[in-house]
Every structure is written in C-alpha cells, then in structure tokens.
Motif scaffolding. Structure first.
Motif, PDB file in Angstrom:
ATOM      1  N   GLY A  59      16.654  56.976 -36.539  1.00  0.00           N
ATOM      2  CA  GLY A  59      17.125  55.618 -36.311  1.00  0.00           C
ATOM      3  C   GLY A  59      16.500  54.577 -37.204  1.00  0.00           C
ATOM      4  N   HIS A  60      15.683  55.004 -38.188  1.00  0.00           N
ATOM      5  CA  HIS A  60      15.051  54.008 -39.047  1.00  0.00           C
ATOM      6  C   HIS A  60      15.919  53.674 -40.254  1.00  0.00           C
ATOM      7  CE1 HIS A  60      11.666  51.696 -40.570  1.00  0.00           C
ATOM      8  NE2 HIS A  60      11.916  52.204 -41.754  1.00  0.00           N
ATOM      9  N   GLY A  61      16.959  54.442 -40.484  1.00  0.00           N
ATOM     10  CA  GLY A  61      17.738  54.325 -41.704  1.00  0.00           C
ATOM     11  C   GLY A  61      18.119  52.901 -42.058  1.00  0.00           C
ATOM     12  N   ILE A  62      17.776  52.499 -43.264  1.00  0.00           N
ATOM     13  CA  ILE A  62      18.036  51.143 -43.730  1.00  0.00           C
ATOM     14  C   ILE A  62      19.528  50.895 -43.886  1.00  0.00           C
ATOM     15  CG2 ILE A  62      17.707  49.599 -45.711  1.00  0.00           C
ATOM     16  CD1 ILE A  62      14.965  50.922 -46.106  1.00  0.00           C
ATOM     17  N   SER A  63      20.292  51.937 -44.228  1.00  0.00           N
ATOM     18  CA  SER A  63      21.699  51.749 -44.555  1.00  0.00           C
ATOM     19  C   SER A  63      22.543  51.367 -43.349  1.00  0.00           C
ATOM     20  CB  SER A  63      22.259  53.034 -45.175  1.00  0.00           C
ATOM     21  OG  SER A  63      22.247  54.085 -44.234  1.00  0.00           O
ATOM     22  N   GLY A  64      22.075  51.602 -42.137  1.00  0.00           N
ATOM     23  CA  GLY A  64      22.791  51.173 -40.949  1.00  0.00           C
ATOM     24  C   GLY A  64      23.915  52.072 -40.499  1.00  0.00           C
ATOM     25  N   ARG A  65      23.962  53.293 -41.009  1.00  0.00           N
ATOM     26  CA  ARG A  65      25.104  54.164 -40.702  1.00  0.00           C
ATOM     27  C   ARG A  65      24.930  54.960 -39.420  1.00  0.00           C
ATOM     28  NH1 ARG A  65      23.957  55.175 -46.468  1.00  0.00           N
ATOM     29  NH2 ARG A  65      25.071  53.529 -47.543  1.00  0.00           N
ATOM     30  N   SER A  66      23.801  54.815 -38.740  1.00  0.00           N
ATOM     31  CA  SER A  66      23.551  55.653 -37.569  1.00  0.00           C
ATOM     32  C   SER A  66      23.746  54.917 -36.248  1.00  0.00           C
ATOM     33  CB  SER A  66      22.143  56.257 -37.633  1.00  0.00           C
ATOM     34  OG  SER A  66      21.166  55.265 -37.795  1.00  0.00           O
ATOM     35  N   THR A  67      24.429  53.775 -36.290  1.00  0.00           N
ATOM     36  CA  THR A  67      24.936  53.149 -35.064  1.00  0.00           C
ATOM     37  C   THR A  67      26.284  52.539 -35.385  1.00  0.00           C
ATOM     38  OG1 THR A  67      24.395  51.750 -33.170  1.00  0.00           O
ATOM     39  CG2 THR A  67      23.869  50.878 -35.363  1.00  0.00           C
ATOM     40  N   ASN A  68      26.960  51.997 -34.395  1.00  0.00           N
ATOM     41  CA  ASN A  68      28.268  51.393 -34.614  1.00  0.00           C
ATOM     42  C   ASN A  68      28.601  50.482 -33.451  1.00  0.00           C
ATOM     43  OD1 ASN A  68      29.607  52.969 -32.467  1.00  0.00           O
ATOM     44  ND2 ASN A  68      29.362  54.714 -33.855  1.00  0.00           N
ATOM     45  N   ASP A  69      29.760  49.888 -33.495  1.00  0.00           N
ATOM     46  CA  ASP A  69      30.269  49.064 -32.398  1.00  0.00           C
ATOM     47  C   ASP A  69      31.499  49.740 -31.811  1.00  0.00           C
ATOM     48  OD1 ASP A  69      28.351  47.005 -32.712  1.00  0.00           O
ATOM     49  OD2 ASP A  69      29.503  46.163 -34.377  1.00  0.00           O
ATOM     50  N   GLY A  70      31.417  50.058 -30.526  1.00  0.00           N
ATOM     51  CA  GLY A  70      32.566  50.614 -29.834  1.00  0.00           C
ATOM     52  C   GLY A  70      32.828  52.082 -30.069  1.00  0.00           C
ATOM     53  N   GLY A  71      31.906  52.790 -30.704  1.00  0.00           N
ATOM     54  CA  GLY A  71      32.114  54.192 -31.012  1.00  0.00           C
ATOM     55  C   GLY A  71      31.138  55.099 -30.297  1.00  0.00           C
ATOM     56  N   ILE A  72      31.041  56.312 -30.833  1.00  0.00           N
ATOM     57  CA  ILE A  72      30.131  57.334 -30.309  1.00  0.00           C
ATOM     58  C   ILE A  72      28.966  57.480 -31.262  1.00  0.00           C
ATOM     59  CG2 ILE A  72      29.883  59.796 -29.787  1.00  0.00           C
ATOM     60  CD1 ILE A  72      32.878  59.811 -29.079  1.00  0.00           C
ATOM     61  N   VAL A  73      27.772  57.598 -30.717  1.00  0.00           N
ATOM     62  CA  VAL A  73      26.583  57.951 -31.490  1.00  0.00           C
ATOM     63  C   VAL A  73      26.056  59.281 -30.957  1.00  0.00           C
ATOM     64  CG1 VAL A  73      24.205  57.360 -32.071  1.00  0.00           C
ATOM     65  CG2 VAL A  73      25.955  55.564 -32.031  1.00  0.00           C
ATOM     66  N   ILE A  74      25.931  60.255 -31.829  1.00  0.00           N
ATOM     67  CA  ILE A  74      25.240  61.495 -31.473  1.00  0.00           C
ATOM     68  C   ILE A  74      23.782  61.307 -31.877  1.00  0.00           C
ATOM     69  CG2 ILE A  74      25.073  63.984 -31.822  1.00  0.00           C
ATOM     70  CD1 ILE A  74      28.038  64.044 -32.442  1.00  0.00           C
ATOM     71  N   ASP A  75      22.942  61.111 -30.892  1.00  0.00           N
ATOM     72  CA  ASP A  75      21.525  60.798 -31.084  1.00  0.00           C
ATOM     73  C   ASP A  75      20.734  62.098 -30.972  1.00  0.00           C
ATOM     74  OD1 ASP A  75      18.828  60.150 -30.643  1.00  0.00           O
ATOM     75  OD2 ASP A  75      19.331  58.240 -29.712  1.00  0.00           O
ATOM     76  N   MET A  76      20.074  62.481 -32.073  1.00  0.00           N
ATOM     77  CA  MET A  76      19.402  63.778 -32.146  1.00  0.00           C
ATOM     78  C   MET A  76      17.930  63.707 -31.746  1.00  0.00           C
ATOM     79  SD  MET A  76      21.873  65.684 -33.120  1.00  0.00           S
ATOM     80  CE  MET A  76      21.124  67.189 -33.725  1.00  0.00           C
ATOM     81  N   SER A  77      17.513  62.604 -31.126  1.00  0.00           N
ATOM     82  CA  SER A  77      16.084  62.390 -30.888  1.00  0.00           C
ATOM     83  C   SER A  77      15.461  63.428 -29.974  1.00  0.00           C
ATOM     84  CB  SER A  77      15.859  60.988 -30.313  1.00  0.00           C
ATOM     85  OG  SER A  77      16.554  60.829 -29.085  1.00  0.00           O
ATOM     86  N   ARG A  78      16.268  64.050 -29.103  1.00  0.00           N
ATOM     87  CA  ARG A  78      15.705  65.049 -28.190  1.00  0.00           C
ATOM     88  C   ARG A  78      15.549  66.418 -28.840  1.00  0.00           C
ATOM     89  NH1 ARG A  78      18.299  63.806 -22.176  1.00  0.00           N
ATOM     90  NH2 ARG A  78      17.361  61.737 -21.957  1.00  0.00           N
ATOM     91  N   MET A  79      16.133  66.605 -30.012  1.00  0.00           N
ATOM     92  CA  MET A  79      15.933  67.836 -30.768  1.00  0.00           C
ATOM     93  C   MET A  79      14.868  67.554 -31.815  1.00  0.00           C
ATOM     94  SD  MET A  79      19.846  69.294 -31.072  1.00  0.00           S
ATOM     95  CE  MET A  79      19.273  70.807 -31.871  1.00  0.00           C
TER      96      MET A  79
END
Length: 758
Positions: free
Chosen positions: A385-405
């Motif tokens: 989630g630190h990515g500067i480019s901003g591609r790992s979140t969105n508005d109104g969509g789905i995020v597959i968050d891999m933090s538990r792996m």
C-alpha cells in the motif's frame, strides 16, 4: 456478545518518573523492540516527581520509529485545547502520524487549582471537555473555510487561524467512568480509555451499553469507538495467582472474553517491568491475536451474515455483494465496517473502494480474481500500500489486499533461496533474513510491500553491488485472469516469468516469489545534510562521484526547496555494502566535498537498520503527483534544469537514486525491465494544485531522460508506455498479455493493451 471487530493493539502505560528519566525512555524503546504498538504516559503536571508528559512524548517519538504514543490521559484543565490542538498536530506531523490523544476532564483538583487553573465541578468538567473536543477538531480541520470561531462557556474562540492539519486523523480517547462522561464518549470520541481496577460503577457491560446508546442517538455507529483498557494488577509467572497473574496461556484465556464479549481491543500494561513487556509482545499478544482471529472466523462461518459483510451502510450498485464466495467473507471489508478506514487508502492516495477482499491463501486469491471478473467495477491489487503511483486503491471498485499473505521463509540457506509472500513488508523481510546472514536489496523504506516492488524493479540501498530486486527472482506463483494458479520460472511458462519481472502487475496477482538472497551482515550507513545553494554544481558533483565510486557504494539524494529565506537543502544517504570500515571510509569521504555539509553521520549497522518499518497508517498523506525518469549521467545541463525545478517553489521534493553497476550487468532483454544503461533514477513530486507547473518543468527535463521507473510515475498517459517499456519490450509484453489476459482484467498498472491477432 459485543466484539466490535477492531484490530488488537497492545502497549504500555509507563510511569514518567523524573528521578530516572533514562529508565522510562528505555522502557518505551523496549515497548517498540518487543513488537508492541503503543506506549502511553500519565499526565499530572502538578506532580513535581514526574517529567512533563508532553516533553516526554516528544522525546520518545524522536527515539522510536513506529511506536504510537499518547497521554493516558492528558489533563485538559492545564492544557487549553487551542494550544493543545496545535501541539498535537505538530507532534503528529513530526512523528509521521504516530500520535493519539488520550484526554481527561480533570482530576486531583487541588493540584490543578494550585497551578492556577479554575476548579470545576464534575458536570462542568464534562461540558468543558465537550467544548474542547470541538475546538480540537476545528483547529485540525485546516481546509475548512475561514477562521475558527466558537462560542463557549469554558473555551470560547473569538477567531483563530485553523491548522496545521495533523499527519493522520488523530483519535481522541476519553478516560471515562461516570454516565455523563460515557455518553460524551459515545457522542464525540474515537475511543474509551478506562483502567480496569477503577471500573466500579457502572460496570464494564453497563458502560459499554451507555457508550453505544449515546453513539446511536448521535447518529454514529458504535463500532467506530475503540475500547481500550489499562491493566495494573498483572504479572507473568509460572503458576496462577489470580486474574492476569500467571503464565502467558492464562493471560490469553482471560483476555479473550474481554475482546469477544466486552469489545476491548487495546490492552495497556501499567507496570514498569521489562520482562513483562517482553512477554506481552513476544508471547501474549501473538497468541491472543491468533485466538481472536480463530474465534472471529468461527463466528463468521455460521449461517448468518458475517460481521465483515454485515456492516452495509453504503453499497455500490455495480457490485453483487451476495455473490462474494464464502471463502472470502471473513476478510471482506466494505464501507461501514470498523476496519474500512484502515484499508481504503494507500500511503499517497485516498480511495473509497466498494469492497476490499483480504485473502489468506493462494486458493482464496483464485476465488477473489474469479469473483472480480464477474463484477463491472475497477479492480486494484495491493501488497504493502505504499506505492507512489496510486494504482492499488480506487473509487467504487474492488481491492484485493494481500496484506494477510505475508510469510517470509528461508527455503535453503546453502543456496540462499528464500520465499516471500507479497503482503510482507521489506523491513520485515530484512529482519527475518538477518539471523541467516542474508539480505535482499529492496528500496529505501521498510513499509514498502514485497509484491509491487519485486514485480516492477527494486532500486535499493544495495543496488550497485547486487542489482535490482527482480534480478534475483528465480520463480513466482501467480493467479492469472482466467483463475489459474501457475508456478512460473525458466522452465515453466518462461514467457510469463519474463514478464513478471518488470511488468508483473499487468499479468495477474502474484501470491509468492522465490529469490536468491545474498550474503550480507553489516553495512556502513552514512547520512549527510548539505546546503544546496549551488544546487546544480552539487548535483553534478554528486553524480560524478557516484559513477566513480566502487560498486559497493550506493547513494540516494533527496532535494528540498528553500523555505522562509533558507536555501535548498539536500539529504544524501550512502550505503557501503560490507563491513570493511576502512574501504567504506575511502569510498565515502569524497562525498564530503559535494557542498557545505551541515550534518554528517556514519555507522556500521546490521542491514535491517537501514530499512526499519515504521508501521505508518495509510491515509493518503504522501505527495500524490509524481514524475519519474532515468538519466544516463547527471550532466551540467540536466543539473541546471533540476535546480530550476527545486527553486521554482512548485516542486516539493526531488530524489535521485543511483543504479548502474550491477544493475547494468544484466542483459537488456533478460527481464521486462529493459533499462540497463542508465545510472540514475529521478523523481519529482508536488501537490495537486501545482501539477501543471510540475508538468511544464518536467517537459524541459524530459529531453535529457531515457526511460522511466514505473512505480514512481503517477501519470498513466498511454504515451508514456514507451518510456516504461521501449521497443521491442512493449511488443513482447503485448503478445504475452494477449495469451494470459486478453480481456485486460489487470489494467491498472500502466495498462498494456493485448496484441491483436493477425
């Protein structure tokens, strides 16, 4: 049952004794070293035997890296809210979002009155606290129009400038026991912070009910309010002697009902006992987290809706929530869920996804991708989630968050082969590898996740000696758009394996990576601060020194504009990849001539000390508009243009990172990262309202650039594809895209369009 679903936090409640100040600071540092989350201090300014709590909080914040800090609780009558708001925001900004505000209405009124404050009745104290909370939040709301003005009986504000805004949304936790204070907690606070031994009337269950009822009446979800608990009469021993006085397993057994039945999610021990602190961090906290996770999962597996999916205050019309596979419901988070604020944003970008899915296994990732394909909403994938480019979140969509792996494994020390899951942070990887004498170069910030960096490039502190992170990837496990879980390496799907190393985000969700680490124990880490008045000359000189340096030396330079009449300033980091101090001194010394040196430090440290993970919350607090490029050399012409940029006042920071050397030993076509001749990566960042000026200045530098480092670029204009992947790399990637993702499901990472047949 009153489990509010909050993440568990553990910490200490330390005595701020003035007699031995080093001891209390050492205990705070031990709190962090033990893996705990939070340290707090009581606040009794009228007690001359205690250190001033605010000074102590500031000192501890400077001595720690990731530890949250708070008063427990601050004495409002002696800390007027207008000043307290500015002090809190300042400390939060200085600590990069690690301050929370524990606050009390006042106690020990003889001492308070003796210091000149007005004595209040209990009822007056509650109303004064109510006013104070509004003042605090009004000051922090720096974007609100006009000055802050408030009528008030206790804290009137005729008119004051708002701000500064804190680095994150500071929580206000109230030390509350009586009904009026408990009601105020439900109406306005973010947390309830009592001490177990003081909870007499009302009892804990009644107190929770009063908080919940007041929250509902105020239009709030009771789950917004964290329940914290101070614990004083506690001890760890081999045999049981009472409640929370016994072995670690007894603690887990006795704390578990406090979480599941009474909703407490933060436990602070009020004993200055190093052994107890270590046991809490190393044994009790992990075991309790595991037990709570197991119980929550068991609750969620019943026939009714799970807590994660039951909080449905605002559902996106384009998403079929009921179609979410049962395997994913336990970890799913949507708007209204207590954990939503913690997973919606990234470090630099704010987002409002309709659903965040947090898989724990590769099979669950397969389910997540298969489900996402059926939904007509954007899909993002997030590792750290630190990515500067901003591609790992969105508005109104789905995020597959891999933090538990997030597992880190050493598969074979002899061959130095390691296995990393994408949700691990690189600082954690460094710490896990250190006992084996291994390391992996991985950027300069310990909170960065494995998945994004290790599929894009990986420019780290050891890059000139050992190359990019992707150059050490020997295999990957990836879920492709059609729901297959593939192992890719030189013999299995070699085309996809090639693409994963440099453009992995375009081809699927990586669930694990195998890499060959290298033997690294200690490194020489140096930090310089330089007056950059003559910016161009300093940049040119630094660039020449980097290229002339032995490849054991890697250097990053950050350039900041001058403020309030001060000249621009440069911060230079130098890492020598080895413990030969004499050789390191010889390599480092020339850099003392780049310009007037204002500060310098150098020390021999274990490699993990260079990338300590601060554990920051992600609230979109970073600079979101960035431009990225690669330079062959820091020529005088390029240096002049970069000086113009930093002196314009429109660029908040520029960073130059050395590559070259071992990075350029790899053939251009060996991976999907083709930039194997350049020696420097360049980044410029600013705030949104100055982006047009940044673009104009960047256009002038662009002619001197050759290529782009993908993860540092927020402009996804298709015209920049050839900067990231010049031909023939791009055509090769488009052909592979057509084979593995013809429908362009993974289209957020600088979208590569699939090649068309024919």
């Amino acid at each position: 049952m009153s489990d509010y679903g909050h993440e568990l936090l553990f910490g200490t409640f330390l005595t701020p004794t003035a007699e031995d100040p080093d001891h209390v600071v050492a205990l705070a540092e031990l709190t962090e070293a033990a893996g705990l989350d939070l340290t707090t201090f009581q606040d009794h300014p009228y007690n001359a035997d205690f250190l001033d709590t605010w000074t102590l909080l500031s000192w501890v914040a400077a001595r720690t890296e990731r530890l949250r800090i708070s008063g427990n609780v601050l004495s409002l009558p002696l800390r007027p809210p207008a000043v307290l708001a500015r002090a809190a925001a300042s400390l939060d900004r200085l600590s990069h979002g690690r301050f929370e505000l524990g606050l009390g209405a006042g106690a020990f009124w003889d001492g308070i009155e003796g210091m000149g404050a007005r004595r209040l009745t209990a009822g007056q104290g509650v109303e004064a606290l109510r006013e104070a909370i509004d003042v605090l939040r009004g000051v922090w709301d720096a974007d609100a129009p006009g000055p802050l003005r408030r009528d008030g009986t206790y804290y009137p504000i005729p008119g004051m400038r708002r701000g500064p805004a804190p680095a994150h949304d500071i929580d206000i936790w109230l030390g509350a026991y009586q009904p009026k204070m408990l009601a105020l907690t439900g109406q306005k606070a973010n947390g309830w912070l009592p001490t177990l031994e003081y909870l007499r009337s009302p009892d804990r269950v009644t107190a929770n009910r009063l908080i919940d009822e007041a929250a509902v009446e105020a239009g709030r979800d009771p789950r917004e309010i964290r329940r914290l608990l101070n614990l004083f009469t506690v001890d760890v021993s081999s045999r049981s002697r009472g409640f929370l006085q016994g072995p670690a397993e007894q603690w887990v057994e006795q704390l578990l009902p406090l979480v599941l039945d009474e909703g407490f999610s933060t436990f602070l021990i009020g004993r200055d006992d190093p052994r107890l602190i270590q046991t809490l961090g190393q044994e009790i906290a992990p075991a309790l987290r595991e037990a709570v996770a197991r119980e929550r999962a068991g609750t969620a597996s019943g026939t009714g809706p799970t807590p994660a999916v039951a909080a449905r205050s605002e559902r996106h019309p384009g998403l079929d929530y009921d179609a979410l596979p049962a395997s994913l419901t336990t970890g799913a988070v949507e708007p209204g869920h207590p954990e939503y604020e913690g997973v919606r944003h990234t470090y630099s970008w704010q987002g409002s996804p309709a659903l965040v899915i947090r898989p724990q296994t590769a099979a669950e990732v397969v389910d997540a991708v298969s489900y996402a394909r059926t939904q007509d909403v954007p899909l993002s994938v997030r590792s750290g989630g630190h990515g500067i480019s901003g591609r790992s979140t969105n508005d109104g969509g789905i995020v597959i968050d891999m933090s538990r792996m997030n597992r880190v494994e050493v598969l074979d020390r002899a061959t130095r082969r390691i296995r990393l899951e994408p949700g691990a942070r690189w600082g954690e990887v460094a710490q896990a590898l250190a006992p084996y004498g291994l390391a992996m170069s991985s950027g300069d910030y310990g909170d960065v996740g494995v998945g994004g960096l290790a599929t894009t490039g990986g420019v780290g502190y050891l890059a000139r000696r050992h190359g990019l992170t992707i150059d050490h990837v020997v295999a990957a496990e990836i879920v492709t758009a059609d729901g297959r879980l593939l192992r890719v390496d030189d013999e299995h799907h070699p085309d996809l394996f090639w693409a994963v190393r440099g453009a992995g985000g375009n081809f699927g969700v990586v669930t694990a990576l195998e890499l060959e680490a290298y033997d690294v124990d200690k490194v020489v880490y140096a930090h310089l601060v330089a007056d950059a008045t003559d910016t161009a000359q300093m940049l040119h000189r630094w660039g020449r020194l980097v290229e002339d340096a032995p490849r054991d030396l890697t250097s990053f330079l950050s350039l900041f504009p001058g403020r309030r009449g001060n000249p621009p300033m440069a911060q230079v980091t130098l890492v020598y990849a080895g413990d030969d101090v004499e050789a390191a001194q010889s390599a480092l010394s020339p850099f003392l001539e780049i310009g007037p040196i204002l500060d310098q430090q150098a020390q021999l440290v274990p490699y993990p000390a260079t990338v300590v993970p601060p554990g920051n919350d992600h609230r979109g607090q970073g600079l979101r508009d960035t431009r990225s490029g690669l330079l062959h050399h820091v020529t005088p012409e390029a240096a002049d243009l970069m000086e113009d940029m930093i002196r314009s006042g429109d660029v908040m920071i520029m960073q130059l990172r050395s590559v070259g050397a071992a990075v350029n030993d790899v053939a251009r076509d060996a991976t999907a990262y083709p930039h194997r001749e350049q020696n420097f990566s360049v980044l410029a960042a600013t705030v949104p309202d100055r982006r047009p000026q940044l673009d104009k200045l960047w256009a002038e530098l662009y002619a001197h650039l050759d290529g782009m480092y993908l993860s540092f670029e927020s402009d996804t204009d298709p015209a920049r594809l050839l900067d990231a992947w010049p031909e023939p790399t791009l055509s090769r990637l488009r052909a592979i895209k057509a084979a593995y993702d013809p429908d362009n499901v993974f289209n957020r990472n600088f979208p590569i369009s699939p090649a068309t047949p024919g």
